[in-house]
Design a protein around this motif. Structure first.
Motif, PDB file in Angstrom:
ATOM      1  N   GLN A 258      -8.454  -1.257   2.551  1.00 12.05           N
ATOM      2  CA  GLN A 258      -9.796  -0.769   2.222  1.00 12.05           C
ATOM      3  C   GLN A 258     -10.334   0.137   3.332  1.00 12.05           C
ATOM      4  OE1 GLN A 258      -8.792  -3.984   2.071  1.00 12.05           O
ATOM      5  NE2 GLN A 258      -9.725  -5.067   0.341  1.00 12.05           N
ATOM      6  N   GLY A 259     -10.079  -0.247   4.594  1.00  8.47           N
ATOM      7  CA  GLY A 259     -10.534   0.575   5.710  1.00  8.47           C
ATOM      8  C   GLY A 259      -9.726   1.842   5.876  1.00  8.47           C
ATOM      9  N   ALA A 260      -8.429   1.773   5.544  1.00 12.87           N
ATOM     10  CA  ALA A 260      -7.559   2.941   5.705  1.00 12.87           C
ATOM     11  C   ALA A 260      -7.901   4.048   4.724  1.00 12.87           C
ATOM     12  CB  ALA A 260      -6.101   2.523   5.550  1.00 12.87           C
ATOM     13  N   PHE A 261      -8.278   3.670   3.476  1.00 14.14           N
ATOM     14  CA  PHE A 261      -8.497   4.676   2.432  1.00 14.14           C
ATOM     15  C   PHE A 261      -9.954   4.775   1.980  1.00 14.14           C
ATOM     16  CE2 PHE A 261      -4.101   3.108   2.017  1.00 14.14           C
ATOM     17  CZ  PHE A 261      -3.445   4.285   2.321  1.00 14.14           C
ATOM     18  N   LEU A 262     -10.821   3.961   2.591  1.00 15.72           N
ATOM     19  CA  LEU A 262     -12.263   3.994   2.315  1.00 15.72           C
ATOM     20  C   LEU A 262     -12.582   3.763   0.842  1.00 15.72           C
ATOM     21  CD1 LEU A 262     -13.388   6.956   4.630  1.00 15.72           C
ATOM     22  CD2 LEU A 262     -13.180   4.520   5.166  1.00 15.72           C
ATOM     23  N   VAL A 263     -11.829   2.868   0.213  1.00 18.95           N
ATOM     24  CA  VAL A 263     -12.087   2.452  -1.168  1.00 18.95           C
ATOM     25  C   VAL A 263     -11.914   0.936  -1.242  1.00 18.95           C
ATOM     26  CG1 VAL A 263     -11.340   4.657  -2.170  1.00 18.95           C
ATOM     27  CG2 VAL A 263      -9.691   2.797  -1.877  1.00 18.95           C
ATOM     28  N   ASN A 264     -12.426   0.344  -2.326  1.00 16.87           N
ATOM     29  CA  ASN A 264     -12.308  -1.107  -2.498  1.00 16.87           C
ATOM     30  C   ASN A 264     -11.494  -1.493  -3.726  1.00 16.87           C
ATOM     31  OD1 ASN A 264     -13.912  -2.117  -0.245  1.00 16.87           O
ATOM     32  ND2 ASN A 264     -15.668  -1.194  -1.300  1.00 16.87           N
ATOM     33  N   ASP A 265     -10.980  -0.504  -4.436  1.00 14.81           N
ATOM     34  CA  ASP A 265     -10.177  -0.758  -5.623  1.00 14.81           C
ATOM     35  C   ASP A 265      -8.720  -0.408  -5.328  1.00 14.81           C
ATOM     36  OD1 ASP A 265     -10.195  -1.199  -8.743  1.00 14.81           O
ATOM     37  OD2 ASP A 265      -9.010   0.620  -8.376  1.00 14.81           O
ATOM     38  N   TRP A 266      -7.806  -1.369  -5.537  1.00 17.17           N
ATOM     39  CA  TRP A 266      -6.399  -1.175  -5.213  1.00 17.17           C
ATOM     40  C   TRP A 266      -5.785  -0.013  -5.994  1.00 17.17           C
ATOM     41  CZ3 TRP A 266      -2.899  -2.217  -1.687  1.00 17.17           C
ATOM     42  CH2 TRP A 266      -1.543  -2.107  -1.995  1.00 17.17           C
ATOM     43  N   GLU A 267      -6.099   0.076  -7.281  1.00 11.23           N
ATOM     44  CA  GLU A 267      -5.546   1.161  -8.098  1.00 11.23           C
ATOM     45  C   GLU A 267      -6.040   2.523  -7.622  1.00 11.23           C
ATOM     46  OE1 GLU A 267      -3.157   0.911 -10.301  1.00 11.23           O
ATOM     47  OE2 GLU A 267      -3.077  -1.231  -9.817  1.00 11.23           O
ATOM     48  N   GLU A 268      -7.299   2.558  -7.187  1.00 12.29           N
ATOM     49  CA  GLU A 268      -7.837   3.811  -6.655  1.00 12.29           C
ATOM     50  C   GLU A 268      -7.117   4.195  -5.368  1.00 12.29           C
ATOM     51  OE1 GLU A 268     -12.149   5.812  -5.369  1.00 12.29           O
ATOM     52  OE2 GLU A 268     -12.060   3.734  -6.109  1.00 12.29           O
ATOM     53  N   ALA A 269      -6.823   3.202  -4.536  1.00 15.55           N
ATOM     54  CA  ALA A 269      -6.078   3.463  -3.307  1.00 15.55           C
ATOM     55  C   ALA A 269      -4.685   3.997  -3.626  1.00 15.55           C
ATOM     56  CB  ALA A 269      -5.980   2.196  -2.464  1.00 15.55           C
ATOM     57  N   LYS A 270      -4.020   3.402  -4.617  1.00 12.81           N
ATOM     58  CA  LYS A 270      -2.686   3.863  -5.013  1.00 12.81           C
ATOM     59  C   LYS A 270      -2.733   5.295  -5.531  1.00 12.81           C
ATOM     60  CE  LYS A 270       0.089   1.241  -7.324  1.00 12.81           C
ATOM     61  NZ  LYS A 270       0.620   0.348  -8.370  1.00 12.81           N
ATOM     62  N   ASP A 271      -3.784   5.613  -6.287  1.00  9.24           N
ATOM     63  CA  ASP A 271      -3.918   6.968  -6.810  1.00  9.24           C
ATOM     64  C   ASP A 271      -4.129   7.973  -5.675  1.00  9.24           C
ATOM     65  OD1 ASP A 271      -3.633   6.052  -9.381  1.00  9.24           O
ATOM     66  OD2 ASP A 271      -5.775   6.008  -9.820  1.00  9.24           O
ATOM     67  N   LEU A 272      -4.917   7.587  -4.661  1.00  9.07           N
ATOM     68  CA  LEU A 272      -5.139   8.471  -3.526  1.00  9.07           C
ATOM     69  C   LEU A 272      -3.826   8.756  -2.800  1.00  9.07           C
ATOM     70  CD1 LEU A 272      -8.446   7.056  -1.967  1.00  9.07           C
ATOM     71  CD2 LEU A 272      -8.127   9.319  -2.983  1.00  9.07           C
ATOM     72  N   VAL A 273      -3.036   7.719  -2.605  1.00 10.26           N
ATOM     73  CA  VAL A 273      -1.756   7.868  -1.923  1.00 10.26           C
ATOM     74  C   VAL A 273      -0.810   8.731  -2.747  1.00 10.26           C
ATOM     75  CG1 VAL A 273       0.315   6.618  -1.168  1.00 10.26           C
ATOM     76  CG2 VAL A 273      -1.956   5.729  -0.601  1.00 10.26           C
ATOM     77  N   ALA A 274      -0.800   8.500  -4.076  1.00 10.93           N
ATOM     78  CA  ALA A 274       0.144   9.202  -4.956  1.00 10.93           C
ATOM     79  C   ALA A 274      -0.165  10.696  -5.082  1.00 10.93           C
ATOM     80  CB  ALA A 274       0.139   8.556  -6.336  1.00 10.93           C
ATOM     81  N   LYS A 275      -1.362  11.123  -4.688  1.00  7.27           N
ATOM     82  CA  LYS A 275      -1.685  12.552  -4.747  1.00  7.27           C
ATOM     83  C   LYS A 275      -0.842  13.361  -3.780  1.00  7.27           C
ATOM     84  CE  LYS A 275      -6.489  12.087  -6.339  1.00  7.27           C
ATOM     85  NZ  LYS A 275      -7.916  12.310  -5.993  1.00  7.27           N
ATOM     86  N   ASN A 276      -0.351  12.706  -2.734  1.00 11.33           N
ATOM     87  CA  ASN A 276       0.502  13.374  -1.763  1.00 11.33           C
ATOM     88  C   ASN A 276       1.954  13.096  -2.099  1.00 11.33           C
ATOM     89  OD1 ASN A 276      -1.552  14.453  -0.033  1.00 11.33           O
ATOM     90  ND2 ASN A 276      -1.906  12.371   0.692  1.00 11.33           N
ATOM     91  N   PRO A 277       2.814  14.099  -2.073  1.00 12.53           N
ATOM     92  CA  PRO A 277       4.219  13.880  -2.436  1.00 12.53           C
ATOM     93  C   PRO A 277       4.927  12.955  -1.456  1.00 12.53           C
ATOM     94  CG  PRO A 277       3.894  16.067  -1.486  1.00 12.53           C
ATOM     95  CD  PRO A 277       2.535  15.493  -1.694  1.00 12.53           C
ATOM     96  N   HIS A 278       5.915  12.207  -1.996  1.00  9.54           N
ATOM     97  CA  HIS A 278       6.761  11.323  -1.181  1.00  9.54           C
ATOM     98  C   HIS A 278       5.929  10.296  -0.422  1.00  9.54           C
ATOM     99  CE1 HIS A 278       9.365  14.559  -2.252  1.00  9.54           C
ATOM    100  NE2 HIS A 278       8.914  15.383  -1.327  1.00  9.54           N
ATOM    101  N   ASN A 279       4.970   9.696  -1.107  1.00  9.76           N
ATOM    102  CA  ASN A 279       4.026   8.790  -0.471  1.00  9.76           C
ATOM    103  C   ASN A 279       3.719   7.653  -1.443  1.00  9.76           C
ATOM    104  OD1 ASN A 279       2.276   7.883   1.499  1.00  9.76           O
ATOM    105  ND2 ASN A 279       0.643   9.319   1.001  1.00  9.76           N
ATOM    106  N   VAL A 280       3.962   6.390  -1.040  1.00 13.11           N
ATOM    107  CA  VAL A 280       3.737   5.264  -1.948  1.00 13.11           C
ATOM    108  C   VAL A 280       3.012   4.145  -1.221  1.00 13.11           C
ATOM    109  CG1 VAL A 280       5.746   5.760  -3.385  1.00 13.11           C
ATOM    110  CG2 VAL A 280       5.980   4.231  -1.423  1.00 13.11           C
ATOM    111  N   LEU A 281       2.270   3.363  -1.999  1.00  8.60           N
ATOM    112  CA  LEU A 281       1.613   2.154  -1.517  1.00  8.60           C
ATOM    113  C   LEU A 281       2.262   0.983  -2.240  1.00  8.60           C
ATOM    114  CD1 LEU A 281      -0.692   1.503   0.444  1.00  8.60           C
ATOM    115  CD2 LEU A 281      -2.277   1.540  -1.487  1.00  8.60           C
ATOM    116  N   LYS A 282       2.842   0.066  -1.472  1.00 10.99           N
ATOM    117  CA  LYS A 282       3.672  -0.984  -2.058  1.00 10.99           C
ATOM    118  C   LYS A 282       2.982  -2.347  -1.926  1.00 10.99           C
ATOM    119  CE  LYS A 282       8.128  -0.557  -0.999  1.00 10.99           C
ATOM    120  NZ  LYS A 282       8.791   0.016  -2.191  1.00 10.99           N
TER     121      LYS A 282
END
Length: 430
Positions: A258-282
């Motif tokens: 939550q602190g790393a991506f400044l969001v509180n929703d896990w799916e939203e965090a995954k979407d933020l990460v997925a916007k950048n190529p070769h980048n995943v949240l596991k």
């Protein structure tokens, strides 16, 4: 993402400057010593060399896949940066200030960095920021770039007066060195220019020198290690960041997602990460994990050379074991803060692009080559170090004392796709 027209114009001007330098060996940045003008004048801050930074033998606490060996590194004497200083103060005329700005820009073009000295008696964050805007050639239509929310540490603002400076202190305890890295080398977009402003130092402040590493020299040194060089070019690396949920009290040493991506929703965090190529949240790992593949080289847009551009030493988990602060008559000893924590469970780690661990020998050779290309600069209150992030890595020495107030500014964001290096695809799926 295309580079902005203003940034393209900057690149055109810088390339022309570099061509002029090559055509005229007699060209020099420094004014003659007998010239009395305050501005554009290189200040002589002394050339005394500090004691050699003695590196203890590196013994790695092994995970199940990590080779556990010990390699002794010889002592390396860093270069002390005494040549790239320019003075500019509030009382200077417009002409003097313009001359200082030109001198600062030229230092960056030639050496990769400059230290602007605004004076220790009247430290003004807003004035220092204004000087930075000119020397860093910040596009007034774009302004400063934003650091927070991209998955790195959260950096709070330093001052409530409207200045843009954010804290540079987060990310590492003061007793440990900050290892070399290009700012945001793990990201898809990263700044072309960075600035570090020193606003206050207590009387008991000791150590804390800013460390710079010239990627031009470092890339040349890699020629002496062809197998390692080829592996770096072929595989790239996976940057690994271990995260926790903010409700998890058992993993105090980790940042929350939550602190790393400044969001509180896990799916939203995954979407933020997925916007950048070769980048995943596991979520299927313990702890939670962000993995990012990146090539290790990019083409410098002005020098037109493939340069190492990385955060290997600042992300490999062995940095937590690097020698901490020691008095001048003492030998630094490795930190034991994470002695019982496997490499793959520490806050940061990095792997080869195919997911394999670096051997002890590989990480020690990389660390040693960085030391051979090291420059150290001691910042005083009122000083601003501005660096070409596309060319220089940075870090800091460990320190002790009650106050070291350092701020950060970043500008001129560029897209990795615009500066392709020698490798562009990951060898495995993350």
């Amino acid at each position: 993402m295309m580079l902005s027209s203003s940034y393209q114009a900057c690149l055109t001007r810088r390339k022309a400057s570099v061509r002029n330098q090559k055509q005229s060996a007699a060209r020099t940045l420094h004014r003659p010593k007998e010239q009395s003008s305050r501005l554009g004048q290189t200040l002589n801050c002394g050339s005394q060399r500090p004691a050699t930074y003695k590196r203890a033998a590196v013994t790695v606490k092994a995970s199940s896949t990590f080779e556990n060996t010990t390699t002794e590194l010889k002592d390396v004497q860093p270069k002390i940066g005494t040549d790239c200083y320019v003075e500019v103060k509030k009382g200077f005329s417009a002409e003097e200030t313009e001359a200082a700005v030109r001198a600062g820009v030229q230092h960056i073009e030639q050496e990769g960095y400059v230290v602007i000295r605004t004076g220790e008696t009247d430290v003004d964050p807003m004035y220092m920021e204004t000087v930075c805007k000119s020397v860093m050639e910040v596009d007034p239509q774009i302004g400063w770039a934003s650091y927070n929310g991209g998955g790195g540490v959260f950096r709070p603002p330093l001052f409530p007066d409207g200045s843009t400076w954010i804290s540079a202190a987060e990310g590492a305890p003061k007793k440990l060195p900050v290892e070399f890295h290009n700012e945001m080398a793990y990201a898809n977009t990263y700044p072309s220019r960075i600035a570090f402003g020193m606003f206050a130092c207590s009387e008991d402040y000791v150590g804390g020198e800013t460390r710079l590493c010239d990627d031009v020299l470092l890339t040349e040194l890699l020629d002496n290690h062809p197998e390692l060089y080829e592996k770096m070019k072929t595989l790239g690396v996976q940057y690994v960041r271990n995260l926790k949920d903010k409700e998890d009290s058992d993993l105090e040493h980790l940042t929350s997602w939550q602190g790393a991506f400044l969001v509180n929703d896990w799916e939203e965090a995954k979407d933020l990460v997925a916007k950048n190529p070769h980048n995943v949240l596991k979520a299927d790992t313990s702890p939670l994990q962000q993995r990012t593949w990146r090539p290790l080289f990019h083409k410098h847009p002005v020098l037109d050379k493939d340069l190492l551009f990385c955060s290997i030493l600042n992300r490999h988990a062995t940095w937590f074991e690097q020698p901490g602060y020691a008095e001048p008559d003492q030998t630094p000893v490795p930190s034991e803060e994470y002695a019982g924590v496997p490499l793959n469970e520490r806050p940061y780690h990095m792997l080869w692009g195919d997911g394999s661990e670096l051997t002890t020998e590989e990480i020690n050779v990389i660390r040693h080559l960085h030391a051979e290309a090291e420059i150290r600069v001691k910042l005083n209150a009122g000083d601003v170090l501005i660096a070409d992030n596309l060319r220089l890595q940075h870090g800091r020495m460990p320190w002790k004392g009650s106050v070291r107030q350092l701020g950060l500014l970043i500008s001129g964001m560029v897209d990795r796709a615009e500066l392709p290096g020698v490798s562009s695809t990951p060898p495995v799926t993350l």
